[in-house]
Design an enzyme around this catalytic site. Structure first.
Site, mmCIF file in Angstrom:
data_model
loop_
_atom_site.group_PDB
_atom_site.id
_atom_site.type_symbol
_atom_site.label_atom_id
_atom_site.label_comp_id
_atom_site.label_asym_id
_atom_site.label_seq_id
_atom_site.Cartn_x
_atom_site.Cartn_y
_atom_site.Cartn_z
ATOM 1 N N THR A 144 -5.968 2.718 -5.071
ATOM 2 C CA THR A 144 -5.935 1.411 -4.874
ATOM 3 C C THR A 144 -6.694 0.336 -6.197
ATOM 4 O OG1 THR A 144 -5.413 1.240 -2.769
ATOM 5 C CG2 THR A 144 -5.970 -0.777 -3.370
ATOM 6 N N HIS A 149 -0.569 3.183 4.869
ATOM 7 C CA HIS A 149 -1.788 4.210 4.173
ATOM 8 C C HIS A 149 -1.692 5.450 5.070
ATOM 9 C CE1 HIS A 149 -5.499 5.737 2.448
ATOM 10 N NE2 HIS A 149 -5.583 4.604 1.637
ATOM 11 N N GLU A 199 0.859 -1.169 0.092
ATOM 12 C CA GLU A 199 -0.021 -0.017 0.075
ATOM 13 C C GLU A 199 0.758 1.325 0.021
ATOM 14 O OE1 GLU A 199 -3.315 0.657 -0.447
ATOM 15 O OE2 GLU A 199 -2.728 2.615 -0.557
ATOM 16 N N ASP A 222 1.341 0.215 -4.984
ATOM 17 C CA ASP A 222 0.025 0.514 -5.869
ATOM 18 C C ASP A 222 0.148 2.077 -6.290
ATOM 19 O OD1 ASP A 222 -0.412 1.738 -3.287
ATOM 20 O OD2 ASP A 222 -2.448 0.985 -3.343
ATOM 21 N N HIS A 223 0.675 3.032 -5.684
ATOM 22 C CA HIS A 223 0.681 4.425 -6.095
ATOM 23 C C HIS A 223 1.443 5.170 -4.999
ATOM 24 C CE1 HIS A 223 -2.099 4.939 -2.950
ATOM 25 N NE2 HIS A 223 -3.027 3.898 -3.334
#
Ligand code: GP9
Ligand code: MN
Length: 710
Positions: free
Chosen positions: A302, A419, A258, A480-481
């Protein structure tokens, strides 16, 4: 009392009575049946008021009926219909922890998610409360205790009621937007819309949206599909024979890191590595890693990453594809392809609620056979943070489900602890790890949760090694980013030993690199760090080729990263792009080497114009494919369309065990292969919460994501 009954005997009084009663019923539902996860006074305030404006708006329609014999039935009819909508949602929620969309109500969606007979068994004694008022009012009307008021409300007054309700609704919407920016454009969880705007508004919003989608889809034709196919056929890159099939037949374990950016790899703060374990993997001899790999997500974050990795198509220009189209989209993605071509069993492990990003519906359309969401784990007390079960516990507690899956399996672990806002309980912090002191808490905390995530991976890998599972698996790890948004990159600059004053858009773009590694233990030590440029859409063809599964027949926008014909033009969702030499950001071309605006030769300029055209074409063709659901027209060889009705995510473990039993000594699960002995004890974690028998309420808040997490 008398005054009250006199008041109720007027049309306005009766109207207000029904609005108030419905308001109370909705609040009752909000606090008993639904889990909306409101936090803080502001959100509670919105929650308390949101049923009023929209209810008043709807009920005000009755005022336009002048005759009493129309006014009363219309008003009561609206009240009954509204109560029915609320009540159906309550029952639906008890089964699916989600709200009903127009698609589920009308059965347009083939997802078997409508109310079934078993849902009716989900009724509750307190449900009487939702209908009691209506019954009493009807009786009182019949007994003539409530009198019909013959005096009609003037058109002017009726209009005043309508417009006032509308204004109040506007204020409600503005409050919602203040608390949760882009509430309606991003639509990540239906729960959010209900929390801020109520069920009626959600249903209305959903109706408009699904109408729009239906129109688009109905008018679509096969020729549009052919246009897309022509492009992807031409764009296709044949596999590299040196890499093709090197992981054939192995289990696939996908680990979704994440918000994890590439700059964390090999990063040291205060002399210590932030992610020592991942670094060791990254440099490992059996790891094929990429250092110019970019995320390509849009607002769906996500879920966009998941979509790109599973289907090799892009997310949407606005909102999340999972949330807006995913419930009835036709996918030809990894779980189905691997199942149909090579007998893989598929499962997702994720410690958040299933409805987030509409996963509960989308995974069925992707063909995922199991989804172990928060309901399969103990998330009470300190075991979870804002987005669900802490990573160390997710990996550890998944073993109980993983070990009974038939091999080969395709599994995905979606972590959450790293996160935004990157908060971690003190008990989980490594006392030996000293983070940065940039003065920006997001940045400082980011290293702490990334360090925690790294430890959780080390524990998981120790289990894989102990059980020998690593030897017959390919472990694919990706970020993911971004975790630090562009607005905070200046604060990050100091931690990266850069001068924040020199920070530019070019630097922001370069920071969109995320890790991608294929760990293939025992594959001959031919790993290494590859420098080709690529992005998330490229993962699926790369993975399939490693597994020895050809991809030529599928419609995929990415190309195999190992292929000699791989396209190195990496599109961002906003049509910016990067190539090995240049970065095109908001129309400005930067030279990657200098980081400065590039001075281009005529030839380079022409090349970049071509690249931009490619980016525009692939994004718009991907959008047309998904928005119009064109894959329903496409039947690649050997691919059977996924039927979501065949999937059900309850009783996962029981189903696994039934299959094991049925297969007898042909069962290939880890459990069966281990002489029917559990491997749970082979897992060790230092997670302190493990044995906390906390009775605290569930800490998953499915709410309050960050304000800056755009
Ligand atoms: C929630 C998690 C977070 O389940 O996947 O999603 P994000 O906010 O990163 O899009
Ligand atoms: Mn994410």
């Amino acid at each position: 009392m008398k005054k009250l009954s006199k008041f109720v005997d007027t049309r306005i009084g009766f109207f207000i009575l029904l609005v108030v009663l419905f308001w109370l019923k909705t609040l009752f539902a909000y606090f008993t049946d639904f889990k909306l996860g409101a936090e803080g006074i502001f959100q509670y305030l919105i929650l308390l008021i949101n049923p009023v404006p929209i209810t008043a708006l709807i009920y005000s329609i009755a005022f336009y009926f002048k005759r009493a014999r129309f006014f009363y039935p219309v008003l009561m009819g609206l009240d009954i219909a509204n109560t029915l909508l609320l009540y159906l949602n309550i029952i639906y929620y008890r089964e699916f922890t989600d709200f009903m969309t127009i698609a589920t109500m009308t059965g347009y969606s083939k997802v078997n998610q409508g109310l079934s007979g078993s849902s009716l068994a989900l009724t509750n004694v307190h449900d009487l409360f939702y209908w009691l008022d209506i019954v009493i009012i009807l009786i009182l009307m019949l007994m003539r205790k409530i009198h019909f008021d013959p005096r009609a409300v003037s058109s002017k007054l009726a209009f005043a009621f309508t417009s006032m309700s509308l204004t109040l609704f506007g204020i409600n919407l503005a409050f919602g937007e203040m608390s949760r920016p882009q509430l309606l454009t991003r639509t990540f969880d239906r729960t959010y819309i209900v929390k801020y705007l109520g069920i009626d508004a959600f249903t209305g919003y959903d109706a408009v949206k699904s109408q729009h989608i239906n129109n688009m889809r109905q008018s679509a034709t096969k020729s549009e599909l052919l246009k897309v196919k022509k492009f992807t056929d031409k764009h296709y890159a044949a596999p590299n024979p040196k890499m093709y099939g090197i992981a054939k037949g192995r289990n696939v374990i996908v680990i979704h890191l994440e918000s994890f950016q590439q700059f964390l790899i090999d990063k040291k703060v205060n002399g210590q590595e932030v992610t020592p374990f991942l670094n060791s993997l990254y440099h490992g001899k059996d790891t094929y890693a990429f250092d110019n790999f970019f995320h390509q997500v849009g607002q769906g974050k996500t879920s966009d990453a998941e979509n790109m990795l599973e289907t090799s198509t892009f997310g949407l220009p606005q909102g999340s594809l999972f949330a807006t189209l995913g419930s009835d989209n036709t996918f030809q993605g990894a779980p189905a392809i691997l199942n149909q071509r090579a007998g893989y069993t598929s499962a997702v492990f994720h410690g958040n609620v299933a409805s987030f990003w509409n996963r509960n519906n989308v995974y069925k359309n992707l063909g995922y056979q199991y989804f172990f969401d928060a309901s399969y784990f103990d998330t009470s007390g300190d075991k979870a943070t804002g987005y669900g079960l802490k990573d160390k516990l997710l990996f550890k507690n998944s073993i109980n489900y993983l070990q009974n899956l038939q091999q080969p399996f395709y599994t995905k672990f979606i972590t959450v602890t790293n996160h935004f806002p990157y908060s971690l309980d003190d008990e989980d912090k490594d006392p030996n790890f000293q983070t940065t002191n940039t003065g920006n808490t997001t940045v400082d905390n980011y290293f702490v949760t990334a360090h925690y995530l790294d430890q959780s991976l080390a524990e998981f890998f120790a289990y894989l090694q102990k059980t020998g599972l690593d030897k017959n698996s390919v472990i694919m790890i990706y970020g993911d980013h971004y975790g630090i948004s562009n607005s905070e990159n200046k604060a990050l600059a100091t931690a990266l030993d850069r001068n924040p004053d020199d920070w530019t858009d070019f630097d922001n773009a370069q920071l969109q690199r995320v890790p991608l590694m294929f760990v293939i233990p025992g594959s001959g030590g031919r790993g290494g760090i590859y420098h080709q440029y690529g992005g998330e859409v490229d993962v699926l063809p790369t993975l399939l080729h490693l597994l020895g599964i050809s991809t030529k027949r599928y419609i995929q926008f990415g190309t195999d990263l190992f292929s000699n014909h791989h396209s190195q033009v990496v599109a961002f969702r906003n049509r910016d792009f990067v190539t090995p030499h240049f970065s095109s950001i908001s129309g400005i071309i930067y030279n990657n080497k200098t980081g400065k605006v590039a001075k281009l030769t005529a030839k380079q300029k022409k090349r970049l114009e071509k690249d931009q055209k490619l980016v525009n074409t692939e994004l718009s063709l991907s959008d047309s494919l998904n928005e119009k659901n064109l894959l329903r027209f496409y039947h690649p060889k050997g691919f059977k369309k996924v039927n979501p009705a065949n999937y059900n995510y309850s009783n996962g473990l029981k189903r696994e065990k039934q299959i094991e039993k049925k297969l007898g000594n042909k069962s290939t699960s880890i459990f069966s292969k281990n002489g029917n002995r559990s491997t749970v004890d082979d897992y060790s974690t230092d997670a302190p919460e493990q044995n906390h028998s906390s009775t605290d309420s569930n800490r998953i808040k499915i709410t309050n994501p960050d304000a800056n997490n755009k």
